[in-house]
Design an enzyme around this catalytic site. Structure first.
Site, short mmCIF file in Angstrom:
data_model
loop_
_atom_site.label_atom_id
_atom_site.label_comp_id
_atom_site.label_asym_id
_atom_site.label_seq_id
_atom_site.Cartn_x
_atom_site.Cartn_y
_atom_site.Cartn_z
N SER B 144 54.43 17.92 106.55
CA SER B 144 55.76 17.33 106.35
C SER B 144 55.87 16.10 107.22
O SER B 144 55.22 16.00 108.27
CB SER B 144 56.83 18.34 106.76
OG SER B 144 58.05 17.67 107.01
N TYR B 157 59.95 24.44 112.60
CA TYR B 157 59.35 23.86 111.40
C TYR B 157 58.48 22.64 111.78
O TYR B 157 57.33 22.53 111.37
CB TYR B 157 60.46 23.43 110.43
CG TYR B 157 59.96 22.84 109.14
CD1 TYR B 157 59.47 23.66 108.13
CD2 TYR B 157 59.98 21.47 108.92
CE1 TYR B 157 59.02 23.12 106.93
CE2 TYR B 157 59.53 20.92 107.74
CZ TYR B 157 59.05 21.76 106.74
OH TYR B 157 58.59 21.22 105.58
#
Lengths: 251, 254
Positions: B144, B157
């Site tokens: 990401s 995350y």
């Protein structure tokens, strides 16, 4: 992956080596090619290969470092149609120890590798802005990312190409123009074979390259084609090293 | 040019029951791969696999949680029994997290790391022997943009996706002698159900789109093209790399 049917691509330094390979692969994907090179015979040969692949070719002969001459020959290519893809491949290289680099040699490397890239961008940009589309693929080098001893001016020029890539990506995103770079590492071009010989290539591959082989020009061309196509429509300002596991650096 | 570029290959996509993972599975199948559609929810993966078969592709659905070693082992047994050894692994399964550091519980932290990082590790460890034996393999991890540059929310995350970058680079070096290429796609904003949920619907996304240089978020298919490039023969000399597809939102390391 998205093809390049109906697109027109300008490939600089397309007369030999990787540039010729880029022209061929883009033509295989359906693009017509403006073949720029400083050597007319080489450009004509590449143009013939493009036509063999079933696409149109226009030959643009000039020194890429000469912005006026480049703008003129690119203007003549307008008969082919507007340029949608620019592959800034033209580049020169000279392995010279730092203390021995003459000013003229330094200037020439920057004139071709950096100013040449700048000149080509200037030549195609107005049309891309008008049509609000365009894909630029600059050819950098892992030398510009991680350095190579005895290669000062080349490393610096390719580092500059990465700077151009990111600045342009930000400046022209508003016109949906994408700008990315490929960064070839050890690739077996005619020049590499001449310089190192096959024995030298095998030796370096075994010792230094994680995948234990050199790449071929096509390995780079496929990445160029990916970045030039709509499949990379959300990719801009990025650098793809094609280096067999060398230059595993920034993210 | 690329019709059938995955012909004869077996690809496994984790987290393929919906969103981007489902798109990756469909595109690989379109290129001729026999695709193992892996995901937690048995009904979803079956639906995606059925869709692929209906449009003429080959697909098998397997249900399991990538963070559980026994599920990973069972899913790979099922995959190999049906299709043979996996040559392409797309580690797409991932879970998001929201909220500041004080709001992160040990349980949710473990869950995010369990799926995003341990799941990638467990799947890859199980698939590698077959790739080594074949002396060929393509592993594509999904990280990401937040794993590159961080974000003011969801520290677990961000950290887990940074971890995926570490795995990518270490595996590229470790597995190169077997001609196994390991790369990573780092998506930016993508129109998925997950994205819509995170930003309170389409209106929320449209606001954020203005801060992206290309002034939009991506369709999931655009990420799949990056995955397919790194899973296919055209990237055979590329390994250890992270390909960010974020509309210019981040232009980080070189």
């Amino acid at each position: 992956m998205a093809g390049l049917e109906g697109r027109i691509a300008l490939v600089t330094g397309a007369g030999t080596g990787m540039g010729r390979s880029h022209a061929e692969v883009l033509a295989e994907r359906g693009a017509d090619i403006v073949v720029q090179d400083i050597v007319e015979d080489a450009a004509l040969e590449t143009a013939e290969l493009v036509r063999t692949a079933g696409r149109r070719a226009h030959v643009a002969v000039c020194d890429i470092a000469d912005g006026v001459a480049l703008a003129a020959v690119i203007g003549e290519a307008a008969a082919l149609g507007p340029i949608d893809v620019l592959v800034n491949n033209a580049g020169i290289h000279a392995l010279t120890p730092f203390e021995e680099i003459a000013e003229a040699e330094f200037d020439r490397i920057f004139a071709v590798n950096v100013a040449g890239t700048f000149n080509a961008m200037r030549a195609v940009l107005p049309g891309m802005k008008d049509r609000r589309r365009g894909a630029i693929v600059n050819v950098a080098s892992t030398s510009g990312q991680i350095g190579t001893p005895g290669d000062t001016h080349y490393c610096a020029s390719k580092g500059a190409v990465l700077g151009l890539t990111k600045a342009w990506a930000k400046e022209f995103a508003a016109w949906s123009i994408r700008v990315n770079a490929v960064s070839p590492g050890p690739i077996a071009t005619e020049m590499t074979v001449r310089n190192r010989g096959w024995e030298g290539i095998r030796e370096r591959a075994e010792k230094e390259i994680p995948l234990r082989r050199y790449g071929l020009p096509r390995d780079v061309s496929y990445a160029v084609a990916y970045l030039a196509g709509d499949g990379a429509g959300f990719v801009t300002g990025q650098v793809i090293p094609i280096a067999g596991g060398l230059a595993i650096v920034g993210i | 040019m690329s019709e059938g570029r995955f012909a004869g290959r077996v690809a496994l996509v984790t987290g393929a029951g919906r969103g981007m993972g489902a798109c990756h599975a469909r595109l690989l199948a379109l290129g001729g791969a026999r695709v193992v559609v892996q995901g937690r929810d048995g009904e979803s993966v079956e639906q995606i696999a059925t869709g692929i078969r209906t449009s003429g592709g080959e697909a098998l659905a397997v249900a399991g949680d990538v963070s559980r070693e026994e599920d990973v082992a069972r899913n790979l047994d099922e995959a190999e029994a049906a299709f043979g050894p996996v040559g392409i692994l797309v580690n797409n399964a991932g879970v998001a997290s929201f909220g500041g550091t004080e709001a992160v519980t040990e349980e949710s932290f473990d869950r995010v790391f369990g799926v995003n990082l341990a799941g990638t590790f467990l799947m890859t460890r199980r698939v590698v022997p077959g790739m080594k034996a074949a002396r060929a393999g393509k592993i594509v991890n999904i990280s990401s943009r937040f794993g590159q540059v961080g974000a003011p929310v969801s520290i677990d995350y961000c950290a887990s996706k940074s971890g995926v970058h570490g795995l990518t680079k270490a595996w590229a070096k470790e597995l190169a002698p077997w001609n196994i290429c390991v790369n990573c796609v780092a998506p930016g904003g993508v129109w998925t159900e997950m994205g819509l949920a995170e930003h309170g619907g389409a209106e929320g996304i449209r606001k954020i789109e203005q801060s992206v240089p290309l002034k939009r978020w991506a369709q999931p298919e655009e990420m799949s093209h990056a995955v397919a490039f790194l899973a296919g023969p055209e990237s055979d000399f590329i390994t250890g790399q992270v390909l960010p597809a974020n509309g210019g939102a981040t232009m980080a390391g070189i």
